[in-house]
Write a protein that holds these residues in place. Structure first.
Motif, mmCIF file in Angstrom:
data_model
loop_
_atom_site.group_PDB
_atom_site.id
_atom_site.type_symbol
_atom_site.label_atom_id
_atom_site.label_comp_id
_atom_site.label_asym_id
_atom_site.label_seq_id
_atom_site.Cartn_x
_atom_site.Cartn_y
_atom_site.Cartn_z
ATOM 1 N N GLY A 1 -5.945 6.680 -10.423
ATOM 2 C CA GLY A 1 -5.142 6.604 -9.315
ATOM 3 C C GLY A 1 -3.488 5.927 -9.884
ATOM 4 N N GLU A 2 -2.668 5.346 -9.294
ATOM 5 C CA GLU A 2 -1.667 4.806 -10.155
ATOM 6 C C GLU A 2 -0.713 3.804 -9.809
ATOM 7 N N ASP B 1 -1.968 10.942 -9.894
ATOM 8 C CA ASP B 1 -1.631 9.873 -8.963
ATOM 9 C C ASP B 1 -1.524 10.089 -7.203
ATOM 10 N N PRO B 2 -3.042 10.652 -7.193
ATOM 11 C CA PRO B 2 -3.219 11.177 -5.873
ATOM 12 C C PRO B 2 -3.483 10.048 -4.908
ATOM 13 N N ILE B 3 -3.381 8.853 -5.748
ATOM 14 C CA ILE B 3 -3.976 8.005 -4.905
ATOM 15 C C ILE B 3 -3.311 6.834 -5.680
ATOM 16 N N ARG B 4 -2.358 5.668 -5.349
ATOM 17 C CA ARG B 4 -1.266 4.602 -5.502
ATOM 18 C C ARG B 4 -1.321 3.498 -4.720
ATOM 19 N N THR B 5 -0.190 2.605 -5.119
ATOM 20 C CA THR B 5 -0.250 1.904 -4.685
ATOM 21 C C THR B 5 1.130 0.817 -5.698
ATOM 22 N N THR B 6 1.537 -0.703 -5.150
ATOM 23 C CA THR B 6 2.556 -1.137 -5.706
ATOM 24 C C THR B 6 2.225 -2.132 -5.654
ATOM 25 N N LEU B 7 3.139 -3.025 -7.159
ATOM 26 C CA LEU B 7 3.404 -4.364 -6.985
ATOM 27 C C LEU B 7 4.621 -4.037 -7.187
ATOM 28 N N SER C 1 0.684 -1.323 0.045
ATOM 29 C CA SER C 1 -0.058 -0.023 0.310
ATOM 30 C C SER C 1 1.296 1.336 0.332
ATOM 31 N N ALA C 2 0.065 2.003 -0.476
ATOM 32 C CA ALA C 2 0.962 3.335 -0.445
ATOM 33 C C ALA C 2 -0.313 4.656 0.258
ATOM 34 N N PRO C 3 0.188 5.433 0.668
ATOM 35 C CA PRO C 3 -0.813 6.740 1.308
ATOM 36 C C PRO C 3 -1.075 7.494 0.365
ATOM 37 N N VAL C 4 -2.453 8.424 0.801
ATOM 38 C CA VAL C 4 -2.941 8.722 -0.694
ATOM 39 C C VAL C 4 -1.028 10.274 -0.946
ATOM 40 N N LYS C 5 -1.116 10.703 -1.367
ATOM 41 C CA LYS C 5 -0.419 11.710 -1.652
ATOM 42 C C LYS C 5 -1.061 13.057 -1.491
ATOM 43 N N THR C 6 -0.552 13.684 -0.847
ATOM 44 C CA THR C 6 -0.108 14.567 0.064
ATOM 45 C C THR C 6 -0.292 16.101 -0.407
ATOM 46 N N LYS C 7 -1.704 17.071 0.274
ATOM 47 C CA LYS C 7 -1.926 18.418 -0.609
ATOM 48 C C LYS C 7 -0.710 19.017 -0.683
#
Length: 186
Positions: free
Chosen positions: A155-156, A86-92, A23-29
């Motif tokens: 999302g990314e 990519d304000p919301i993102r995740t990694t595989l 998981s990755a945090p939502v991109k900060t403002k």
């Protein structure tokens, strides 16, 4: 987070434990503001006092910036916030190039059915792209996420090789220093 859960469940159904999910945090403002500033023309500012005058003040410079971008398929859009992919993102994390390509192919072919329609792929494994990113390589897939309450947001999904991912984790502090506009943001 709903987006990450959707990606995680879809990947687990298809790949089981072969592909690791992070998981990755939502991109900060603050980070989104930094990105918006980089899209704006020099001296244009980022305040949105009057959206109409701000837009008209930026539009000529954006035309020029869009024509000079290093990614020929990327066109800057107004409002500038439309360019944040990519304000919301995740990694595989995958085991090698073959598995990375298998995951990418699956996303392209089946992402829409999973509510994750692929809208852009940035292949940083390509030689020309590697120099832009200090030699770091991964695959960045922008997807149109269709969530609850008719939410639609880009999302990314970053797809990494496991060896490069381990290196990225070690190098993250240096990356933050490099992209920081000033020392107080580090």
């Amino acid at each position: 987070d709903e987006f990450q859960l959707r990606v995680q469940k879809a990947v687990e159904r298809r790949f089981g434990e072969r592909v690791a999910f992070h998981s990755a945090p939502v991109k900060t403002k603050g980070r989104m503001r930094e990105k918006l500033q980089s899209y704006a023309a020099p001296g244009a500012g980022t305040s949105s006092d009057d959206a109409a005058s701000h837009t008209s003040r930026l539009a000529p410079d954006l035309e020029e910036a869009a024509s000079q971008t290093s990614e020929p398929t990327h066109r800057l859009q107004l409002p500038l916030a439309a360019n944040i992919l990519d304000p919301i993102r995740t990694t595989l994390v995958c085991d090698g190039a073959g598995e990375i390509m298998e995951v990418l192919q699956w996303l392209v072919e089946h992402g829409t059915a999973e509510g994750l329609a692929v809208v852009r792929v940035k292949n940083k494994f390509a030689e020309a792209c590697a120099d832009e990113h200090d030699g770091y390589r991964d695959m960045m897939v922008s997807v149109l996420y269709a969530g609850s309450y008719d939410l639609r947001i880009i999302g990314e999904i970053q797809i990494h090789d496991q060896r490069l991912h381990a290196l990225k984790l070690q190098m993250h502090k240096l990356y933050k220093v490099k992209r920081a506009a000033k020392a107080t943001v580090i």
